[in-house]
Enzyme design. Structure first.
Site, PDB file in Angstrom:
ATOM      1  CD  GLU A 275      26.080  -3.135   9.477  1.00  0.00           C
ATOM      2  OE1 GLU A 275      26.967  -2.269   9.426  1.00  0.00           O
ATOM      3  OE2 GLU A 275      26.301  -4.350   9.530  1.00  0.00           O
TER       4      GLU A 275
ATOM      5  CG  HIS B 132       9.537   1.897  12.227  1.00  0.00           C
ATOM      6  ND1 HIS B 132       9.746   0.533  12.191  1.00  0.00           N
ATOM      7  CD2 HIS B 132       9.235   2.202  13.513  1.00  0.00           C
ATOM      8  CE1 HIS B 132       9.583   0.050  13.408  1.00  0.00           C
ATOM      9  NE2 HIS B 132       9.280   1.035  14.221  1.00  0.00           N
TER      10      HIS B 132
ATOM     11  CB  SER C  89       9.543   7.498  11.685  1.00  0.00           C
ATOM     12  OG  SER C  89       9.012   7.661  12.980  1.00  0.00           O
TER      13      SER C  89
ATOM     14  CD  GLU D 107       3.191   3.043   7.519  1.00  0.00           C
ATOM     15  OE1 GLU D 107       4.065   2.628   8.281  1.00  0.00           O
ATOM     16  OE2 GLU D 107       2.519   2.288   6.795  1.00  0.00           O
TER      17      GLU D 107
ATOM     18  CG  ASP E 143      13.271   0.127  12.486  1.00  0.00           C
ATOM     19  OD1 ASP E 143      13.121   0.260  11.263  1.00  0.00           O
ATOM     20  OD2 ASP E 143      12.769  -0.796  13.136  1.00  0.00           O
TER      21      ASP E 143
ATOM     22  CG  ASN F  98      12.117   1.325   6.451  1.00  0.00           C
ATOM     23  OD1 ASN F  98      11.346   0.703   5.711  1.00  0.00           O
ATOM     24  ND2 ASN F  98      12.172   1.107   7.748  1.00  0.00           N
TER      25      ASN F  98
ATOM     26  NE  ARG G 136      21.252 -10.696   6.951  1.00  0.00           N
ATOM     27  CZ  ARG G 136      19.952 -10.908   7.166  1.00  0.00           C
ATOM     28  NH1 ARG G 136      19.054 -10.327   6.417  1.00  0.00           N
ATOM     29  NH2 ARG G 136      19.543 -11.702   8.125  1.00  0.00           N
TER      30      ARG G 136
ATOM     31  CE  LYS H 160      -0.117  -1.507   6.151  1.00  0.00           C
ATOM     32  NZ  LYS H 160      -0.262  -2.543   5.110  1.00  0.00           N
TER      33      LYS H 160
ATOM     34  CB  THR I 271      -0.985   0.037   1.191  1.00  0.00           C
ATOM     35  OG1 THR I 271      -0.252   0.100   2.412  1.00  0.00           O
ATOM     36  CG2 THR I 271      -1.906  -1.177   1.183  1.00  0.00           C
ATOM     37  CG  ASN I 272       3.611   2.607   2.968  1.00  0.00           C
ATOM     38  OD1 ASN I 272       3.450   3.788   3.253  1.00  0.00           O
ATOM     39  ND2 ASN I 272       3.343   1.622   3.812  1.00  0.00           N
TER      40      ASN I 272
ATOM     41  NE  ARG J  84      15.690 -11.869   3.718  1.00  0.00           N
ATOM     42  CZ  ARG J  84      15.932 -12.933   4.478  1.00  0.00           C
ATOM     43  NH1 ARG J  84      14.945 -13.520   5.112  1.00  0.00           N
ATOM     44  NH2 ARG J  84      17.156 -13.404   4.611  1.00  0.00           N
TER      45      ARG J  84
HETATM   46  C1  GRF Z   1       4.038  -0.611   6.806  1.00  0.00           C
HETATM   47  O1  GRF Z   1       3.289  -0.579   7.981  1.00  0.00           O
HETATM   48  C2  GRF Z   1       5.434  -0.108   7.044  1.00  0.00           C
HETATM   49  O2  GRF Z   1       5.506   0.836   8.063  1.00  0.00           O
HETATM   50  C3  GRF Z   1       6.173  -1.338   7.450  1.00  0.00           C
HETATM   51  O3  GRF Z   1       5.614  -2.361   6.662  1.00  0.00           O
HETATM   52  C4  GRF Z   1       4.282  -2.033   6.322  1.00  0.00           C
HETATM   53  C5  GRF Z   1       4.148  -2.168   4.833  1.00  0.00           C
HETATM   54  O4  GRF Z   1       2.831  -2.103   4.414  1.00  0.00           O
HETATM   55  N1  GRF Z   1       7.593  -1.137   7.271  1.00  0.00           N
HETATM   56  P1  GRF Z   1       2.466  -2.049   2.867  1.00  0.00           P
HETATM   57  O5  GRF Z   1       3.028  -3.328   2.221  1.00  0.00           O
HETATM   58  O6  GRF Z   1       3.078  -0.819   2.281  1.00  0.00           O
HETATM   59  O7  GRF Z   1       0.977  -2.038   2.817  1.00  0.00           O
END
Ligand code: GRF
Length: 203
Positions: free
Chosen positions: A143, A110, A137, A175, A146, A108, A66, A172, A12-13, A92
């Site tokens: 490394e 979070h 955030s 986000e 968060d 990223n 990795r 979300k 969704t992001n 990951r």
């Molecule tokens: C989000 O809540 C983000 O903060 C976390 O993983 C989730 C991803 O959701 N890191 P989506 O796949 O973007 O819906």
């Protein structure tokens, strides 16, 4: 600026980043040129395909370490001309070699107001701590998980009858506003990372 997005799931992001980068009224200064998923058949890949964005599935299980997996991702990103990498639900942990290569270009989202509630299950951690406000955030990736400099945050209230699911959804929606805003700040050069700190530039 060419952007690569790394996902593992629903995306969704990713969708919020697709919608804003493809809509000229947002002036994002960014174009998503590649979406990489470590999981096949996830909804995020279909979102990219619907938007006609190239996708690549790299299964981490096919790599012996990795570092090797990260190196394969790095090669794909470079091949596509990617300059900024966005993690969007990418599940990951990245190696130090990868985060070092993309330092200042890797961000990223979070689901908590960092530095509170790092790691997984951030929403559950917030509910258990009894805080009345949480949020999201967007930060540079270091490394340490968060831990990087914060670009933007958005707060949401926590209500007495909230469940992890309800709070996750409320965060979300925040986000989906915060992530495009942060990408725009980085893509247009308004913020950058300098000595591990966020620097605002007057351009
Ligand atoms: C989000 O809540 C983000 O903060 C976390 O993983 C989730 C991803 O959701 N890191 P989506 O796949 O973007 O819906």
């Amino acid at each position: 600026i060419k952007v690569g997005v790394l996902i593992s799931g629903t995306g969704t992001n990713l969708q919020a980043l697709i919608d804003t980068t493809m809509n000229p009224t947002y002036h994002m200064g960014a174009e998503i040129v590649l979406v990489i998923s470590n999981k096949p058949d996830v909804e995020g890949l279909r979102r990219a395909e619907r938007a006609q964005i190239p996708t690549k599935v790299l299964k981490h299980k096919n790599y012996s370490s990795r570092e090797e997996f990260d190196e394969a991702m790095h090669a794909e990103l470079i091949k596509a001309g990617v300059e900024i990498v966005c993690l969007a639900g990418f599940m990951r942990i990245l190696s130090g070699t990868f985060t070092q290569k993309w330092k200042g270009k890797l961000i990223n989202v979070h689901p908590a107001l960092l530095p509170s509630f790092k790691g997984t299950h951030a929403q559950k951690q917030a509910l258990e701590a009894g805080v009345k406000i949480s949020g999201c955030s967007v930060h540079f990736v270091e490394e340490d998980v968060d831990a990087g400099a914060i670009i933007t945050q958005e707060a949401v209230p926590i209500h007495v009858d909230d469940t992890v699911e309800i709070l996750t959804e409320r965060i979300k929606t925040a986000e989906h506003r915060a992530y495009p805003r942060a990408l725009q700040l980085l893509a247009t050069g308004k913020v950058r990372l300098s000595n591990d700190k966020l620097v605002w530039t007057n351009i």
